[in-house]
Design an enzyme around this catalytic site. Sequence first.
Site, mmCIF file in Angstrom:
data_model
loop_
_atom_site.group_PDB
_atom_site.id
_atom_site.type_symbol
_atom_site.label_atom_id
_atom_site.label_comp_id
_atom_site.label_asym_id
_atom_site.label_seq_id
_atom_site.Cartn_x
_atom_site.Cartn_y
_atom_site.Cartn_z
ATOM 1 N N LYS A 79 0.855 -1.202 0.000
ATOM 2 C CA LYS A 79 0.000 0.000 0.000
ATOM 3 C C LYS A 79 0.888 1.248 0.000
ATOM 4 C CE LYS A 79 -3.865 1.977 2.714
ATOM 5 N NZ LYS A 79 -4.702 1.807 3.926
ATOM 6 N N SER A 154 -9.703 1.863 3.273
ATOM 7 C CA SER A 154 -8.890 2.594 2.344
ATOM 8 C C SER A 154 -7.899 1.739 1.555
ATOM 9 C CB SER A 154 -8.112 3.672 3.103
ATOM 10 O OG SER A 154 -7.217 3.073 4.027
ATOM 11 N N SER A 178 -9.843 -0.444 7.408
ATOM 12 C CA SER A 178 -9.306 -0.333 6.051
ATOM 13 C C SER A 178 -8.640 -1.574 5.474
ATOM 14 C CB SER A 178 -8.307 0.819 5.981
ATOM 15 O OG SER A 178 -9.000 2.022 5.822
HETATM 16 N N1 GLN Z 1 -13.159 4.324 6.943
HETATM 17 C C1 GLN Z 1 -12.454 4.752 8.103
HETATM 18 C C2 GLN Z 1 -12.054 6.196 7.969
HETATM 19 O O1 GLN Z 1 -12.362 6.769 6.983
HETATM 20 C C3 GLN Z 1 -11.264 3.874 8.356
HETATM 21 C C4 GLN Z 1 -10.099 4.190 7.516
HETATM 22 C C5 GLN Z 1 -8.898 3.339 7.827
HETATM 23 O O2 GLN Z 1 -8.998 2.297 8.485
HETATM 24 N N2 GLN Z 1 -7.741 3.800 7.407
HETATM 25 O O3 GLN Z 1 -11.452 6.765 8.818
#
Ligand code: GLN
Length: 496
Positions: A79, A154, A178
């Site tokens: 990532k 994400s 994410s």
């Molecule tokens: N969807 C969550 C957020 O927008 C989690 C994102 C993540 O785990 N990086 O913060």
Amino acid sequence: MALIEQSATELLGLLQRGEVSSCELTGAFLDQIDAHNPHVHAFLRTDRDCALQQADLIDTRRAHGEPVGLLGGLPVAVKDILCTRGTVTSCASKMLENYMPPYDATVVARLKQADAVILGKTNMDEFAMGGSCENSAFGPTRNPWNTGCIPGGSSGGAAASLAASMTPLSIGTDTGGSIRQPASHCGIVGLKPTYGRVSRYGLIAFASSLDAVGPLARSSEDVALLLEAIAGHDARDSTSIDRSVGDYRAATRRPLEGLRLGMVLEHFGERLDSEVAQKVRDAIDLFKDLGASVQEIAMPHSQYAISAYYIIAPSEASSNLARYDGAHYGFRADAADWADGGADENPLVQMYRSTRAEGFGAEVKRRIMLGTYALSAGYYDAYYLKALKVRRLIAQDYHNAFKQVDLIVGPVTPSPAFKLGDKSEDPLSMYLVDLYTVGANLAGIPALSLPCGFSSTGLPIGIQLQGAALSEELLLQAAGSYQRQTTWHMQRPDLA
Ligand code: GLN
């Protein structure tokens, strides 16, 4: 089965027996990326020459009978939030579009030590803020099962690259879901480890008390293999846990005995799509057939998890992202945009303002504003401090639950993957998608997403298992047992 569709564990066997070379394998995955990345957009960047060079070195060492690391020439996708020395690490932000880290994240260094071949960097929501991968400054990733749908976020690129057979292994990060959400939407396996189990050194910070790096793959064995390669104590991360790494692969092969599963009744309420509820219940029935007992457990504070998370995560983000000021590194707005600004404003402030206005996307700015507000004098007690207290109560709920049960089982996401653009105009509806996943981050416990079926429209559905701190082996044991009885994780989308 085509080479690129085989599991990492199977491919590792082929490599070790000399039935395929790392160069051949790496080339095959790069060809798949070339063929399908233009419409899936899972990778932001690949470097064919560099990947093949790494593979060639490993092949040569193996040919000379020299020892080869745990991942023995297997390709891995990383990532784009983890620093890779000498190659751009953008965090899917214009702010870091040309950022070239001078060092490797510990996880990346461990992958290299384990003789993995790094294929490239995968797409994500900007600074990992989002649940759909639509917040990337470089365009969204699409779900390989239906390119009109989001892959989840994400770590959307990480999950989509696996579903599209572009890589056998992927590294993601999980601050509030994410890893697990994209794993669920793309029909693969994803594990958010215990906080501190995997080093955060070289991970670009979003919310440091919640951030976790973890493996995504197409089976629990593969997830276990990748976790073994990246887990362990790191003196460069002060929150790293100094405990030995488990034999995760062996755990996936251990049969289940007397497993006590807990179900949180409120997680099967009206917010949950009926098809998802049914598939998760079917999976729970299968666990019962495997000898597990299931009981209802109370998590009275879980209803406040989203509220607490969306105070704590933005607060930490507002502090972490203060470093992007146009002065030290990364993007700086063109002087023409600010040098002739308001006569009474300090040019340095003008430069900060323009840099941050142009460098960050809308969601990142929203988080910074939310967090700065929650931390400001006068609101700190009412928002940030209160959220920390709620966090403590949520952790206590888990602690009590794990006195009665070994694992908590339930949904990962309220619905299968939605259409691109469906929630973009309504941030709150996007935040609510994190209903079932943020609890594990707030409590610092490990949690895993496992494919458990498909919707009537052919989209993957996942089940979530959560365990007490450092229970990765038990999670993988349960996942392995489930996967021996099912074939959901072996389904691949038709990319043609
Ligand atoms: N969807 C969550 C957020 O927008 C989690 C994102 C993540 O785990 N990086 O913060």
